[in-house]
Design a protein around this motif. Structure first.
Motif, PDB file in Angstrom:
ATOM      1  N   VAL A  30      31.367  51.547 -10.105  1.00  0.00           N
ATOM      2  CA  VAL A  30      29.920  51.796 -10.940  1.00  0.00           C
ATOM      3  C   VAL A  30      30.000  51.441 -12.265  1.00  0.00           C
ATOM      4  CG1 VAL A  30      28.598  53.878 -11.632  1.00  0.00           C
ATOM      5  CG2 VAL A  30      29.576  53.965  -9.234  1.00  0.00           C
ATOM      6  N   ARG A  31      30.968  51.835 -13.163  1.00  0.00           N
ATOM      7  CA  ARG A  31      30.872  51.413 -14.503  1.00  0.00           C
ATOM      8  C   ARG A  31      31.318  50.061 -14.659  1.00  0.00           C
ATOM      9  NH1 ARG A  31      30.309  56.120 -16.818  1.00  0.00           N
ATOM     10  NH2 ARG A  31      30.995  57.810 -16.235  1.00  0.00           N
ATOM     11  N   ALA A  32      31.871  49.097 -13.739  1.00  0.00           N
ATOM     12  CA  ALA A  32      31.876  47.795 -14.001  1.00  0.00           C
ATOM     13  C   ALA A  32      30.546  47.165 -13.659  1.00  0.00           C
ATOM     14  CB  ALA A  32      33.023  47.189 -12.969  1.00  0.00           C
ATOM     15  N   LEU A  33      29.806  47.595 -12.826  1.00  0.00           N
ATOM     16  CA  LEU A  33      28.531  47.031 -12.424  1.00  0.00           C
ATOM     17  C   LEU A  33      27.536  47.376 -13.613  1.00  0.00           C
ATOM     18  CD1 LEU A  33      28.114  47.936  -8.652  1.00  0.00           C
ATOM     19  CD2 LEU A  33      28.257  45.568  -9.379  1.00  0.00           C
ATOM     20  N   ALA A  34      27.598  48.544 -13.980  1.00  0.00           N
ATOM     21  CA  ALA A  34      26.689  48.909 -15.215  1.00  0.00           C
ATOM     22  C   ALA A  34      26.906  48.198 -16.375  1.00  0.00           C
ATOM     23  CB  ALA A  34      26.788  50.483 -15.451  1.00  0.00           C
ATOM     24  N   ALA A  35      28.114  47.840 -16.791  1.00  0.00           N
ATOM     25  CA  ALA A  35      28.794  47.202 -17.699  1.00  0.00           C
ATOM     26  C   ALA A  35      28.344  45.601 -17.616  1.00  0.00           C
ATOM     27  CB  ALA A  35      29.982  47.223 -18.079  1.00  0.00           C
ATOM     28  N   LEU A  36      28.386  45.052 -16.671  1.00  0.00           N
ATOM     29  CA  LEU A  36      28.117  43.549 -16.352  1.00  0.00           C
ATOM     30  C   LEU A  36      26.536  43.486 -16.676  1.00  0.00           C
ATOM     31  CD1 LEU A  36      28.964  40.981 -15.631  1.00  0.00           C
ATOM     32  CD2 LEU A  36      28.581  41.659 -13.275  1.00  0.00           C
ATOM     33  N   ALA A  37      25.818  44.397 -16.289  1.00  0.00           N
ATOM     34  CA  ALA A  37      24.353  44.036 -16.460  1.00  0.00           C
ATOM     35  C   ALA A  37      23.979  44.001 -17.832  1.00  0.00           C
ATOM     36  CB  ALA A  37      23.491  45.285 -15.889  1.00  0.00           C
ATOM     37  N   ARG A  38      24.794  44.598 -18.772  1.00  0.00           N
ATOM     38  CA  ARG A  38      24.508  44.500 -20.457  1.00  0.00           C
ATOM     39  C   ARG A  38      25.113  43.142 -20.881  1.00  0.00           C
ATOM     40  NH1 ARG A  38      23.785  49.937 -22.429  1.00  0.00           N
ATOM     41  NH2 ARG A  38      23.783  51.313 -20.567  1.00  0.00           N
ATOM     42  N   PRO A  71      23.372  43.739 -11.942  1.00  0.00           N
ATOM     43  CA  PRO A  71      23.425  42.480 -11.825  1.00  0.00           C
ATOM     44  C   PRO A  71      22.630  41.860 -10.772  1.00  0.00           C
ATOM     45  CG  PRO A  71      25.403  43.676 -12.545  1.00  0.00           C
ATOM     46  CD  PRO A  71      24.354  44.686 -12.170  1.00  0.00           C
ATOM     47  N   LYS A  72      22.506  40.615 -10.370  1.00  0.00           N
ATOM     48  CA  LYS A  72      22.271  40.054  -9.134  1.00  0.00           C
ATOM     49  C   LYS A  72      23.289  39.621  -8.368  1.00  0.00           C
ATOM     50  CE  LYS A  72      17.745  38.620 -11.148  1.00  0.00           C
ATOM     51  NZ  LYS A  72      16.898  39.245 -10.206  1.00  0.00           N
ATOM     52  N   PRO A  73      22.950  39.397  -7.031  1.00  0.00           N
ATOM     53  CA  PRO A  73      24.262  39.300  -6.009  1.00  0.00           C
ATOM     54  C   PRO A  73      24.893  37.836  -6.268  1.00  0.00           C
ATOM     55  CG  PRO A  73      22.394  40.070  -4.795  1.00  0.00           C
ATOM     56  CD  PRO A  73      21.719  39.987  -6.456  1.00  0.00           C
ATOM     57  N   LEU A  74      24.236  36.766  -6.837  1.00  0.00           N
ATOM     58  CA  LEU A  74      24.816  35.479  -7.187  1.00  0.00           C
ATOM     59  C   LEU A  74      25.535  35.364  -8.333  1.00  0.00           C
ATOM     60  CD1 LEU A  74      21.923  33.057  -5.437  1.00  0.00           C
ATOM     61  CD2 LEU A  74      24.288  34.132  -4.513  1.00  0.00           C
ATOM     62  N   ASP A  75      25.678  36.586  -8.992  1.00  0.00           N
ATOM     63  CA  ASP A  75      26.267  36.523 -10.408  1.00  0.00           C
ATOM     64  C   ASP A  75      27.921  36.025  -9.985  1.00  0.00           C
ATOM     65  OD1 ASP A  75      27.515  37.026 -12.980  1.00  0.00           O
ATOM     66  OD2 ASP A  75      26.150  38.209 -13.276  1.00  0.00           O
ATOM     67  N   PRO A  76      28.183  35.092 -10.866  1.00  0.00           N
ATOM     68  CA  PRO A  76      29.592  34.604 -10.488  1.00  0.00           C
ATOM     69  C   PRO A  76      30.921  35.386 -11.021  1.00  0.00           C
ATOM     70  CG  PRO A  76      28.617  33.179 -11.975  1.00  0.00           C
ATOM     71  CD  PRO A  76      27.509  34.108 -11.689  1.00  0.00           C
ATOM     72  N   ARG A  77      30.401  36.334 -11.800  1.00  0.00           N
ATOM     73  CA  ARG A  77      31.291  37.218 -12.734  1.00  0.00           C
ATOM     74  C   ARG A  77      31.565  38.419 -11.817  1.00  0.00           C
ATOM     75  NH1 ARG A  77      27.767  37.996 -17.862  1.00  0.00           N
ATOM     76  NH2 ARG A  77      26.268  38.421 -16.086  1.00  0.00           N
ATOM     77  N   LEU A  78      30.769  38.843 -10.788  1.00  0.00           N
ATOM     78  CA  LEU A  78      31.197  39.895 -10.034  1.00  0.00           C
ATOM     79  C   LEU A  78      32.527  40.138  -9.322  1.00  0.00           C
ATOM     80  CD1 LEU A  78      27.551  40.171  -8.192  1.00  0.00           C
ATOM     81  CD2 LEU A  78      28.645  42.109  -9.590  1.00  0.00           C
TER      82      LEU A  78
END
Length: 423
Positions: free
Chosen positions: A350-358, A383-390
């Motif tokens: 959860v926190r990784a996804l939330a942080a990546l959007a920022r 984030p969007k599904p094709l974000d290479p950093r996920l």
């Protein structure tokens, strides 16, 4: 779906070769010497090693990177109880996403067993083949019993994506939306319409993240779930877990009065535009029913300009999509050979996804989505599904949490980003 789109979908699955998956050979098999290593007599050596030490299966077989995607077809997408065999295209699709986004191999398995115990016994017996199990499209409330039993019986991660994948991505979006709206999860009144797998898991995870139980309202087909309902004694234990005290607010509209957050995991058109006016200032509306949400964004925006909106669809901003979670959660779990998916691993995701959007959005992602700019804000909270950093971001956070929570059999991988002193 139009006739042309329907035919395109059928052709995609049928041509030039039926299905979306195949098996590839990973070792040379070009002559007699290779054959003698791949099968008899050479194969006897790893057999003996595994017999002596079962953990050696991770070294000598595909187990370390193999996940089972398993369903009984009792809740296929929004189509209902289609049966085990009819669920196969969905399970193959899930396998494609695992491979595409996290390079995880998958066997899709469709089990003709609607009764929970038969399903549990079947999965438990085949579990040694795999490094993890992703349960999919299993109807509530049986899905809760099935997952709980398999977690106890298996020494590998068992994860029901319809519960936890949805909850994790929704929660990451919710944390960011609350921040943008100047609110805290500890204070937010949250109404969830839909008391199935996703709804129950989302409410449980909200509590783990700080929401107060007295601020949560769960609504099913018959209205607000409260202890004074005529059918309260017959409700499953998961619904009773979130029952409010007896109340006069018995409808969705009644629950929405003074609410900060609406989460819809139920069905199309169940949120009326005028009900949005009952909510507090700067509301958050997550209408996640697919393909038709509980309320369309254009209908919501016409009534409330101060809201933040998310759906499950790719043609609107803020798509809450499970593919943001499950490939990378399993990637992290497999890479440290986790025994199970812990509370800490879910919260880390959860926190990784939330942080990546920022974070600043990379150029390649903008190009993939045909956008000139994209930054954290009301129309980009996840984030969007094709974000290479996920993969790196989420998998490493999950792996770290697995190690720190004691679920991992292996140390934090050296090829992952440095996360401090992890033992």
């Amino acid at each position: 779906m139009t006739a042309s789109r329907k035919q395109a979908a059928l052709d995609y699955h049928a041509l030039p070769r039926p299905g979306k998956l195949g098996i590839s050979i990973t070792k040379p098999v070009s002559g007699p010497a290779d054959l003698s290593l791949a099968y008899t007599p050479g194969v006897a050596e790893p057999v003996l090693e595994i017999q002596a030490d079962p953990e050696a299966a991770y070294r000598y077989t595909a187990k370390s990177n193999l996940v089972a995607v398993i369903s009984n077809g009792t809740a296929v997408l929004g189509l209902g109880n289609c049966g085990a065999l009819a669920s196969k295209p969905v399970m193959e699709g899930k396998a494609v996403l695992f491979k595409k986004f996290a390079d995880i191999d998958v066997f899709d398995i469709e089990i003709d067993a609607a009764e929970p115990q038969a399903f549990i016994d079947t999965v438990a017996r085949i579990a040694p083949t795999f490094g993890g199990i992703n349960l999919e499209d299993i109807a509530a409330p049986a899905c809760f019993e099935i997952e709980e039993a398999l977690i106890e019986r298996c020494d590998i991660p068992v994860f029901h994506d319809d519960q936890h994948g949805t909850a994790i991505v929704m929660a990451a979006a919710l944390l960011n939306a609350l921040d943008l709206q100047g609110k805290r999860i500890e204070d937010a009144r949250i109404v969830c319409c839909g008391a199935g797998a996703a709804g129950i898991a989302s409410m449980r995870l909200a509590i783990e993240l700080g929401a107060r139980r007295e601020n949560l309202w769960l609504v099913d087909r018959k209205g607000v779930i409260h202890t004074g309902r005529d059918d309260y004694a017959t409700l499953n234990k998961e619904k009773r877990e979130f029952a409010t005290p007896p109340t006069e607010r018995r409808t969705l509209a009644g629950a929405l009065a003074g609410a900060d957050v609406f989460i819809g995991v139920s069905g199309p058109g169940l949120m009326k535009p005028e009900w949005l006016m009952l909510m507090n200032e700067r509301p958050i509306v997550f209408a996640l029913s697919n393909p038709v949400p509980e309320i369309l964004p254009e209908e919501a925006w016409a009534v409330r300009k101060d809201l933040i909106m998310a759906t499950g669809r790719s043609d609107y901003p803020n798509q809450v999509n499970n593919v943001l979670c499950f490939p990378f959660l399993f990637r992290g779990a497999l890479d440290v050979r986790a025994r199970r998916i812990t509370r800490e691993m879910k919260i880390a995701a959860v926190r990784a996804l939330a942080a990546l959007a920022r974070e600043p959005v990379p150029k390649e992602m903008l190009e993939a989505y045909g956008q000139k700019s994209l930054s954290f804000g009301p129309e980009y909270i996840i984030p969007k599904p094709l974000d290479p950093r996920l993969r790196e971001c989420v998998a490493s956070a999950v792996a770290r949490a697995a190690v720190l929570s004691g679920a991992a059999k292996q140390p934090y991988p050296p090829h992952y980003p440095s996360q401090g002193d992890i033992r």
